[in-house]
Scaffold this motif. Structure first.
Motif, PDB file in Angstrom:
ATOM      1  N   GLY A  68      30.596  38.618  47.372  1.00 41.57           N
ATOM      2  CA  GLY A  68      29.731  37.797  46.532  1.00 41.57           C
ATOM      3  C   GLY A  68      29.620  38.329  45.121  1.00 41.57           C
ATOM      4  N   LEU A  69      30.736  38.733  44.533  1.00 46.56           N
ATOM      5  CA  LEU A  69      30.734  39.336  43.203  1.00 46.56           C
ATOM      6  C   LEU A  69      30.495  38.283  42.126  1.00 46.56           C
ATOM      7  CD1 LEU A  69      33.858  41.645  43.682  1.00 46.56           C
ATOM      8  CD2 LEU A  69      31.453  42.202  44.091  1.00 46.56           C
ATOM      9  N   HIS A  70      29.903  38.713  41.017  1.00 43.36           N
ATOM     10  CA  HIS A  70      29.578  37.802  39.935  1.00 43.36           C
ATOM     11  C   HIS A  70      30.849  37.331  39.228  1.00 43.36           C
ATOM     12  CE1 HIS A  70      27.608  36.215  36.316  1.00 43.36           C
ATOM     13  NE2 HIS A  70      26.477  36.235  37.010  1.00 43.36           N
ATOM     14  N   ASP A  71      30.844  36.079  38.790  1.00 40.14           N
ATOM     15  CA  ASP A  71      32.023  35.494  38.145  1.00 40.14           C
ATOM     16  C   ASP A  71      32.421  36.246  36.877  1.00 40.14           C
ATOM     17  OD1 ASP A  71      32.155  33.563  40.099  1.00 40.14           O
ATOM     18  OD2 ASP A  71      31.051  32.050  38.957  1.00 40.14           O
ATOM     19  N   LEU A  72      31.423  36.635  36.066  1.00 36.84           N
ATOM     20  CA  LEU A  72      31.735  37.317  34.804  1.00 36.84           C
ATOM     21  C   LEU A  72      32.364  38.685  35.050  1.00 36.84           C
ATOM     22  CD1 LEU A  72      28.571  36.439  32.686  1.00 36.84           C
ATOM     23  CD2 LEU A  72      30.848  35.405  32.570  1.00 36.84           C
ATOM     24  N   ALA A  73      31.878  39.377  36.080  1.00 40.17           N
ATOM     25  CA  ALA A  73      32.445  40.687  36.409  1.00 40.17           C
ATOM     26  C   ALA A  73      33.892  40.539  36.867  1.00 40.17           C
ATOM     27  CB  ALA A  73      31.606  41.368  37.486  1.00 40.17           C
ATOM     28  N   ILE A  74      34.148  39.545  37.703  1.00 40.78           N
ATOM     29  CA  ILE A  74      35.518  39.301  38.167  1.00 40.78           C
ATOM     30  C   ILE A  74      36.421  38.917  37.003  1.00 40.78           C
ATOM     31  CG2 ILE A  74      36.924  37.667  39.481  1.00 40.78           C
ATOM     32  CD1 ILE A  74      35.771  39.788  41.222  1.00 40.78           C
ATOM     33  N   GLU A  75      35.897  38.138  36.078  1.00 39.38           N
ATOM     34  CA  GLU A  75      36.688  37.739  34.908  1.00 39.38           C
ATOM     35  C   GLU A  75      37.076  38.958  34.073  1.00 39.38           C
ATOM     36  OE1 GLU A  75      36.217  34.977  30.875  1.00 39.38           O
ATOM     37  OE2 GLU A  75      34.711  34.885  32.473  1.00 39.38           O
ATOM     38  N   ASP A  76      36.122  39.870  33.879  1.00 43.27           N
ATOM     39  CA  ASP A  76      36.430  41.092  33.128  1.00 43.27           C
ATOM     40  C   ASP A  76      37.481  41.930  33.842  1.00 43.27           C
ATOM     41  OD1 ASP A  76      34.657  40.424  31.162  1.00 43.27           O
ATOM     42  OD2 ASP A  76      33.037  41.710  31.885  1.00 43.27           O
ATOM     43  N   ALA A  77      37.371  42.024  35.157  1.00 43.09           N
ATOM     44  CA  ALA A  77      38.335  42.812  35.922  1.00 43.09           C
ATOM     45  C   ALA A  77      39.723  42.190  35.862  1.00 43.09           C
ATOM     46  CB  ALA A  77      37.868  42.939  37.367  1.00 43.09           C
ATOM     47  N   MET A  78      39.782  40.867  35.862  1.00 41.72           N
ATOM     48  CA  MET A  78      41.089  40.192  35.794  1.00 41.72           C
ATOM     49  C   MET A  78      41.731  40.362  34.428  1.00 41.72           C
ATOM     50  SD  MET A  78      40.595  36.598  37.834  1.00 41.72           S
ATOM     51  CE  MET A  78      40.368  36.533  39.622  1.00 41.72           C
ATOM     52  N   ASN A  79      40.918  40.274  33.373  1.00 48.07           N
ATOM     53  CA  ASN A  79      41.468  40.382  32.016  1.00 48.07           C
ATOM     54  C   ASN A  79      41.850  41.813  31.681  1.00 48.07           C
ATOM     55  OD1 ASN A  79      41.082  37.632  31.587  1.00 48.07           O
ATOM     56  ND2 ASN A  79      39.039  37.903  30.713  1.00 48.07           N
ATOM     57  N   GLY A  80      41.076  42.773  32.183  1.00 50.23           N
ATOM     58  CA  GLY A  80      41.363  44.181  31.913  1.00 50.23           C
ATOM     59  C   GLY A  80      41.107  44.543  30.459  1.00 50.23           C
ATOM     60  N   HIS A  81      41.469  45.777  30.082  1.00 53.23           N
ATOM     61  CA  HIS A  81      41.324  46.278  28.709  1.00 53.23           C
ATOM     62  C   HIS A  81      39.886  46.095  28.216  1.00 53.23           C
ATOM     63  CE1 HIS A  81      45.671  46.763  28.457  1.00 53.23           C
ATOM     64  NE2 HIS A  81      45.785  45.533  28.933  1.00 53.23           N
ATOM     65  N   GLN A  82      38.937  46.426  29.084  1.00 49.15           N
ATOM     66  CA  GLN A  82      37.528  46.305  28.731  1.00 49.15           C
ATOM     67  C   GLN A  82      37.011  47.604  28.123  1.00 49.15           C
ATOM     68  OE1 GLN A  82      35.703  43.334  29.162  1.00 49.15           O
ATOM     69  NE2 GLN A  82      37.757  42.568  29.607  1.00 49.15           N
ATOM     70  N   ARG A  83      35.968  47.479  27.342  1.00 48.77           N
ATOM     71  CA  ARG A  83      35.287  48.644  26.787  1.00 48.77           C
ATOM     72  C   ARG A  83      34.476  49.307  27.899  1.00 48.77           C
ATOM     73  NH1 ARG A  83      30.367  49.707  23.902  1.00 48.77           N
ATOM     74  NH2 ARG A  83      30.700  51.067  22.088  1.00 48.77           N
ATOM     75  N   PRO A  84      34.430  50.661  27.954  1.00 52.78           N
ATOM     76  CA  PRO A  84      33.602  51.311  28.985  1.00 52.78           C
ATOM     77  C   PRO A  84      32.165  50.802  28.936  1.00 52.78           C
ATOM     78  CG  PRO A  84      34.998  52.921  27.910  1.00 52.78           C
ATOM     79  CD  PRO A  84      35.180  51.643  27.148  1.00 52.78           C
ATOM     80  N   LYS A  85      31.642  50.426  30.103  1.00 51.64           N
ATOM     81  CA  LYS A  85      30.306  49.830  30.143  1.00 51.64           C
ATOM     82  C   LYS A  85      29.775  49.852  31.561  1.00 51.64           C
ATOM     83  CE  LYS A  85      32.286  45.173  30.705  1.00 51.64           C
ATOM     84  NZ  LYS A  85      32.348  43.806  30.156  1.00 51.64           N
ATOM     85  N   VAL A  86      28.467  49.614  31.673  1.00 51.16           N
ATOM     86  CA  VAL A  86      27.802  49.419  32.959  1.00 51.16           C
ATOM     87  C   VAL A  86      26.920  48.186  32.816  1.00 51.16           C
ATOM     88  CG1 VAL A  86      26.166  50.323  34.635  1.00 51.16           C
ATOM     89  CG2 VAL A  86      27.832  51.859  33.584  1.00 51.16           C
TER      90      VAL A  86
END
Length: 321
Positions: free
Chosen positions: A53-71
Motif C-alpha cells: 500500500g505504498l504512496h503513489d508519489l513515493a513510488i513515482e520518485d523511486a521509478m524516476n530515480g536520481h532523487q535528492r537525499p530526503k526523508v
C-alpha cells in the motif's frame, strides 16, 4: 530484481517467503516483512505498491530515480532516499538507495550500486533484541551502513590529495596536478551534495517532532547525524585544502615561467652586446682605423668574447642562468 524477501517476528527470522505470501505475514501481530530489490523494474515496484500500500508519489520518485537525499512522511509510513558512494577504478561512483518503511514492513531498492546489504541483514539477525524494535531499526541499520561506507571514500580522497601535494613542487608536473586537483574538487563536491542534504533529512528522525515509527530509535539516528556532520566537516576542509593547493600550483607555474623569462632575458642581453659591437663595425664608414689594423679582427673578437663571458658569469652568479 528481487534479492530476498524475509519475514520476522518478535526479533527473529521466521523464513524466506514469496511475494505472494507477503500479505499473509503482514496480518500477523509483532511481525514485519523485509524485502530487498536491486535495480527494480516498474512492474516490480507496482507489485510492491500493491502488497504494501505504498504512496503513489513515493513510488513515482523511486521509478524516476536520481532523487535528492530526503526523508518524507506519508501517514504512518516513511520514504527515504539515501545516496550511496563507492570508489570505482579510482573515481567516486554515486548510487541510490530508496527505502519504504511502515509499521510492519521495510522495502529497500538499490540502484546503480555494486555494494549489497547482506551484511546489514546478518547484523540485524544477530541482534534480535534490537530487531524487536521493528522496521525502524532496519531503517537505521541500512542508513548506518550507507554512511559508514562514506568514510573509505573520504580516506581515498584524502590519500589522493596527499599524493598530489607531494608532487606540487616537482618541476614539469604542474599541468597534471591542476587537472587532477580539479577532478578531485569535482568528486568532493559530489560527496558534499550527497552528505549535506542527508544531514538535514536524518535530523527529522531524532530532533523535534519525530515520526512515531522512529520514536524508539531516536538515539540511533542521532549517531548517524553525528557521523554525517564529521564527514561534512571533512569535505569542507578538503575543498579549502584543494583550493589552496590549486593556488600554490598556479604560483609554481608562475615561478617556472619567471625562471624561463629570466634565462631568455639573460641570453638576450649577452647576444645584444655582441650584436651592438658587430653592428658598429659593420657600418660602411671610410675612416675606421681599426678596420685596417693588423690585429683588429682578433682583438675585436677577444673583446666581444670577454664582455659576453663576463655577462654570462654575472648572470650565472645571480642565478639567472
Amino acid at each position: 530484481m528481487l534479492i530476498n524477501c524475509v519475514a520476522y517476528q518478535d526479533g527473529n527470522k521466521l523464513s524466506d517467503i514469496s511475494i505472494e505470501e507477503i500479505s499473509d505475514y503482514l496480518k500477523r501481530p509483532d511481525c514485519f516483512v523485509w524485502v530487498a530489490l536491486k535495480d527494480a523494474e516498474p512492474a516490480e515496484l507496482e507489485q510492491m505498491q500493491e502488497e504494501f500500500g505504498l504512496h503513489d508519489l513515493a513510488i513515482e520518485d523511486a521509478m524516476n530515480g536520481h532523487q535528492r537525499p530526503k526523508v518524507e512522511e506519508y501517514g504512518d509510513s516513511l520514504f527515504a532516499v539515501v545516496k550511496t558512494a563507492e570508489m570505482v577504478e579510482g573515481t567516486v561512483h554515486i548510487g541510490e538507495l530508496d527505502i519504504f518503511v511502515g509499521p510492519n514492513y521495510i522495502l529497500s531498492v538499490r540502484n546503480r550500486s555494486a555494494q549489497g546489504f547482506l551484511g546489514v541483514r546478518a547484523r540485524c539477525e544477530r541482534e534480535p533484541e534490537q530487531l524487536r524494535k521493528g522496521s525502524a531499526f532496519v531503517l537505521y541499520a541500512l542508513m548506518d551502513a550507507v554512511v559508514d561506507r562514506y568514510f573509505p571514500v573520504v580516506e581515498a580522497l584524502e590519500s589522493e590529495l596527499e599524493l598530489i601535494e607531494e608532487k606540487i613542487f616537482h618541476k614539469g608536473s604542474q599541468r597534471a596536478n591542476i587537472e587532477r586537483l580539479y577532478e578531485l574538487k569535482r568528486e568532493v563536491v559530489m560527496l558534499k551534495h550527497v552528505v549535506a542534504p542527508l544531514m538535514e533529512a536524518v535530523s527529522k528522525l531524532y530532533g523535534g517532532r519525530v515520526p512515531n515509527l522512529c520514536e524508539s530509535t531516536r538515539d540511533y539516528f542521532r549517531d548517524i547525524g553525528d557521523h554525517l556532520y564529521r564527514i561534512n566537516a571533512m569535505a569542507d576542509a578538503f575543498r579549502e585544502t584543494i583550493a589552496t593547493a590549486i593556488q600554490v600550483n598556479l604560483s609554481m607555474v608562475t615561478i617556472e615561467e619567471s625562471e624561463v623569462n629570466k634565462r631568455l632575458a639573460a641570453w638576450a642581453a649577452i647576444f645584444a652586446v655582441a650584436t651592438a659591437f658587430f653592428g658598429l663595425w659593420g657600418m660602411n664608414f671610410k675612416f675606421m682605423p681599426e678596420l685596417e689594423w693588423k690585429y683588429g679582427y682578433p682583438v675585436s673578437v677577444l673583446m666581444v668574447s670577454s664582455v659576453c663571458g663576463y655577462l654570462y658569469y654575472r648572470f650565472r652568479k645571480s642565478g639567472w642562468l
